[in-house]
Enzyme design. Structure first.
Site, PDB file in Angstrom:
ATOM      1  N   ARG A 125       0.830  -1.210   0.000  1.00  0.00           N
ATOM      2  CA  ARG A 125       0.000   0.000   0.000  1.00  0.00           C
ATOM      3  C   ARG A 125       0.862   1.257   0.000  1.00  0.00           C
ATOM      4  O   ARG A 125       0.554   2.229  -0.691  1.00  0.00           O
ATOM      5  CB  ARG A 125      -0.950  -0.031   1.202  1.00  0.00           C
ATOM      6  CG  ARG A 125      -2.056  -1.051   1.006  1.00  0.00           C
ATOM      7  CD  ARG A 125      -2.868  -1.336   2.246  1.00  0.00           C
ATOM      8  NE  ARG A 125      -3.937  -2.280   1.917  1.00  0.00           N
ATOM      9  CZ  ARG A 125      -4.757  -2.830   2.794  1.00  0.00           C
ATOM     10  NH1 ARG A 125      -4.638  -2.537   4.087  1.00  0.00           N
ATOM     11  NH2 ARG A 125      -5.702  -3.659   2.401  1.00  0.00           N
ATOM     12  N   TYR A 166      -5.921  -1.311  -6.933  1.00  0.00           N
ATOM     13  CA  TYR A 166      -5.328  -2.509  -6.317  1.00  0.00           C
ATOM     14  C   TYR A 166      -4.695  -2.225  -4.959  1.00  0.00           C
ATOM     15  O   TYR A 166      -4.557  -1.094  -4.551  1.00  0.00           O
ATOM     16  CB  TYR A 166      -4.384  -3.238  -7.262  1.00  0.00           C
ATOM     17  CG  TYR A 166      -3.167  -2.546  -7.823  1.00  0.00           C
ATOM     18  CD1 TYR A 166      -2.691  -1.333  -7.378  1.00  0.00           C
ATOM     19  CD2 TYR A 166      -2.446  -3.176  -8.858  1.00  0.00           C
ATOM     20  CE1 TYR A 166      -1.559  -0.763  -7.915  1.00  0.00           C
ATOM     21  CE2 TYR A 166      -1.314  -2.608  -9.404  1.00  0.00           C
ATOM     22  CZ  TYR A 166      -0.881  -1.404  -8.934  1.00  0.00           C
ATOM     23  OH  TYR A 166       0.251  -0.847  -9.473  1.00  0.00           O
ATOM     24  N   GLU A 167      -4.377  -3.324  -4.270  1.00  0.00           N
ATOM     25  CA  GLU A 167      -3.884  -3.301  -2.884  1.00  0.00           C
ATOM     26  C   GLU A 167      -4.912  -2.666  -1.941  1.00  0.00           C
ATOM     27  O   GLU A 167      -4.560  -1.972  -0.985  1.00  0.00           O
ATOM     28  CB  GLU A 167      -2.533  -2.576  -2.780  1.00  0.00           C
ATOM     29  CG  GLU A 167      -1.474  -3.087  -3.732  1.00  0.00           C
ATOM     30  CD  GLU A 167      -1.332  -4.601  -3.742  1.00  0.00           C
ATOM     31  OE1 GLU A 167      -1.689  -5.251  -2.743  1.00  0.00           O
ATOM     32  OE2 GLU A 167      -0.884  -5.149  -4.759  1.00  0.00           O
ATOM     33  N   GLY A 168      -6.174  -2.945  -2.188  1.00  0.00           N
ATOM     34  CA  GLY A 168      -7.254  -2.362  -1.397  1.00  0.00           C
ATOM     35  C   GLY A 168      -7.704  -1.069  -2.035  1.00  0.00           C
ATOM     36  O   GLY A 168      -6.945  -0.091  -2.075  1.00  0.00           O
TER      37      GLY A 168
END
Length: 596
Positions: A298, A442-444
């Site tokens: 993140r 992406y990555e949350g």
């Protein structure tokens, strides 16, 4: 053709003049001998690699993309990527901030942060190959068994092997509790994994001799939901007892995703057909271990958008100074030319300064986070380590979401500066827009980051972490309260700090009656907090620039002008965001789902 110049002067300004990173490093035994000259020398060489080796491959890699051989399941990266990666390994760049125990150079993470910003500016798709490896390294360094660490960490450190994180499945993205990949225990203590993963960045390629996959899966007796997830390390090629490579493990690329951007990175559908792996950490505790890699990712994704913001700004600013269109509304500025350069027009300047302010503010925040991580990992005082860890937890969703939202705004603005030329591939701007869009997903997703910030990081501890950060801001305001020259920065910072406190309290009370109030306000709330953080760092940068503007160095004059633009033109966005957050859930939730 686009160009890129590493922003070394601004990095040095933030590290040495604003954040005084050198003084912080002196408190860390592992880094006490790392001085400004060492950092500057390393980053100068890093900038040369980024600008001269991988930047020239950015457009060609985007046009060519990756190629999958359906028969062998092997993926070939774009032309030049493999050779550039070999140079990267030969230069020792993968080992920069890794543990010397495993062959690393042991330099501070703050140096690695600046390296990766430049790599992302130069070529985000290429940078994702070594970037994911660093996350895999951190996960195994924190949770791997001694055997796993001795087997995998030296090769990940050297760059001889790369790593991935395998979470997503076709039916579940963020909701990992729904995943179906199975792990069957074997008599020898290993596991055989069966299932399918999608959207796996750098999941298969020809840059390195082995790929180390970190895979989430379920044991046969695992409880339902996220409490039944375990983590496994699954190499592309099995590793023999002597460290040599053995037979091919049955974890293979079934297809490459056809994407909007980052074409030079292989985003794979991976099939596991009894692939052999070993358990990382405790059974059914895989998410806790994987979060080491997820949080690193993140921060890394925020850094991707920071890099794109910088390179897009550089090219748009150069174009605006050269492109002739119309005359200035206040009268011709270039009498010898048939028209004025478009940089004379206020709205063009607004677009450029928006990108510049978001880029330079993001750089200050990213370097600050990296410095905190160095303290969290290396400070001898446990209280300092805990405080640093708490601030990293608070700021991580802001780094991911605020910097990527800003990156999308900045790259879009910079494309707009080019007009029609920005919309075609020749100038490179449309690629930056396409590449930046994935970073918000992406990555949350950024909504997930917003829910994490408001629900977990703020309301979850009754605002304790937010209050600690607020005390830093309050101390700075107190110090500068009598400085007349700083009032244009300090006063709006103090005002926003008060408003965030009131908004947080109000949302906490609403959430007690209806949890949807958190979901309704979270995205607006994160953006308000992002501006609070940026305003704090911009005020600190303005303080230094004010003190040094009389030196005649144009750098400080430009820094001060950008700070004033940020406070005058970007910070006021918070007024509308606060009003929107206070509007609550009703405007979104009262319409029956059947009527959409």
């Amino acid at each position: 053709m686009p160009h890129y110049t590493p922003p070394l002067r601004d990095m040095q300004f933030v590290m040495h003049e604003v954040l005084e990173v050198g003084q912080a490093l002196q408190q860390l035994p592992a880094h006490a001998d790392v001085d400004a000259d060492t950092i500057n020398a390393v980053l100068e060489e890093a900038g040369k690699f980024a600008a001269n080796v991988i930047f020239p491959l950015n457009q060609s890699g985007d046009a060519e993309g990756c190629k999958l051989d359906p028969a062998s399941h092997e993926v070939t990266a774009p032309k030049g990527f493999k050779q550039a990666y070999a140079q990267y390994v030969q230069g020792g760049w993968p080992a920069l901030s890794c543990d010397p125990k495993y062959g690393g150079q042991g330099l501070p993470l703050v140096v690695n942060q600046c390296l990766y910003e430049m790599l992302n500016s130069a070529n985000q798709a290429w940078t994702m190959y070594p970037g994911l490896s660093h996350g895999a390294y951190e996960c195994l360094h924190a949770h791997g068994t001694p055997e796993q660490q001795s087997t995998y960490l030296p090769k990940l450190t050297s760059g001889q092997w790369t790593g991935t994180m395998c979470l997503t499945e076709a039916h579940c993205g963020t909701d990992l509790g729904l995943l179906r990949t199975k792990a069957e225990p074997q008599a020898d203590g290993s596991y055989k994994l069966t299932g399918a993963k999608i959207f796996i960045s750098a999941g298969e390629h020809d840059l390195a001799e082995n790929i180390i996959h970190l895979v989430l899966a379920r044991l046969p007796d695992a409880p339902q939901g996220s409490k039944g997830i375990s983590l496994f390390v699954v190499p592309k090629f099995l590793v023999n007892a002597d460290g040599s490579l053995g037979e091919r493990n049955p974890i293979t690329c079934g297809a490459l995703e056809h994407k909007m951007g980052i074409h030079g990175n292989a985003t794979c559908q991976l099939n596991l057909d009894g692939a052999v792996g070993s358990l990382v950490g405790e059974p059914n505790r895989g998410l806790a271990a994987m979060f080491v890699m997820m949080n690193a990712a993140r921060l890394g994704v925020g850094n991707q958008s920071l890099g794109l913001t910088e390179v897009a700004y550089q090219n748009a600013a150069a174009y605006a100074k050269d492109r002739l269109q119309m005359r200035s509304l206040s009268g011709a500025k270039s009498q010898s030319q048939p028209a004025d350069p478009i940089i004379v027009h206020p709205d063009v300047r607004k677009m450029l300064l928006t990108a510049r302010a978001y880029g330079e503010g993001g750089r200050a925040l990213a370097i600050h986070i990296a410095s905190l991580l160095d303290q969290q990992l290396n400070h001898p005082d446990e209280a300092v380590r805990e405080q640093a860890a708490g601030e990293v937890e608070l700021l991580t969703p802001i780094v991911k979401a605020f910097l990527t939202d800003n990156g999308w705004i900045a790259t879009s603005n910079c494309l707009q500066v080019f007009g029609g030329h920005g919309y075609i591939a020749e100038w490179g701007m449309e690629q930056y827009v396409r590449d930046s869009r994935i970073n918000m997903i992406y990555e949350g997703t950024n909504t997930i980051q917003s829910l994490d910030l408001l629900g977990r990081k703020v309301l979850g501890d009754n605002g304790a972490r937010l209050k600690r950060f607020g005390k830093k801001i309050a101390a700075f305001i107190d110090e500068e309260g009598t400085n007349e020259a700083m009032q244009e920065f300090v006063n709006p910072l103090a005002d926003l700090g008060d408003k965030v406190t009131k908004l947080t309290t109000e949302l906490g009370m609403k959430a007690m009656g209806n949890a949807d109030e958190v979901g309704a306000a979270a995205v607006d709330y994160l953006r308000v907090c992002g501006h609070l953080v940026f305003a704090y760092f911009w005020a600190r940068m303005a303080k230094v620039a004010l003190e040094k503007q009389s030196s005649g160095d144009s750098f400080y004059i430009a820094k001060l002008a950008t700070a004033r633009f940020y406070f005058a033109k970007l910070l006021p966005e918070t007024a509308g965001l606060i009003r929107s957050a206070r509007a609550g859930a009703k405007p979104m939730m009262e319409l029956d789902a059947a009527l959409f």
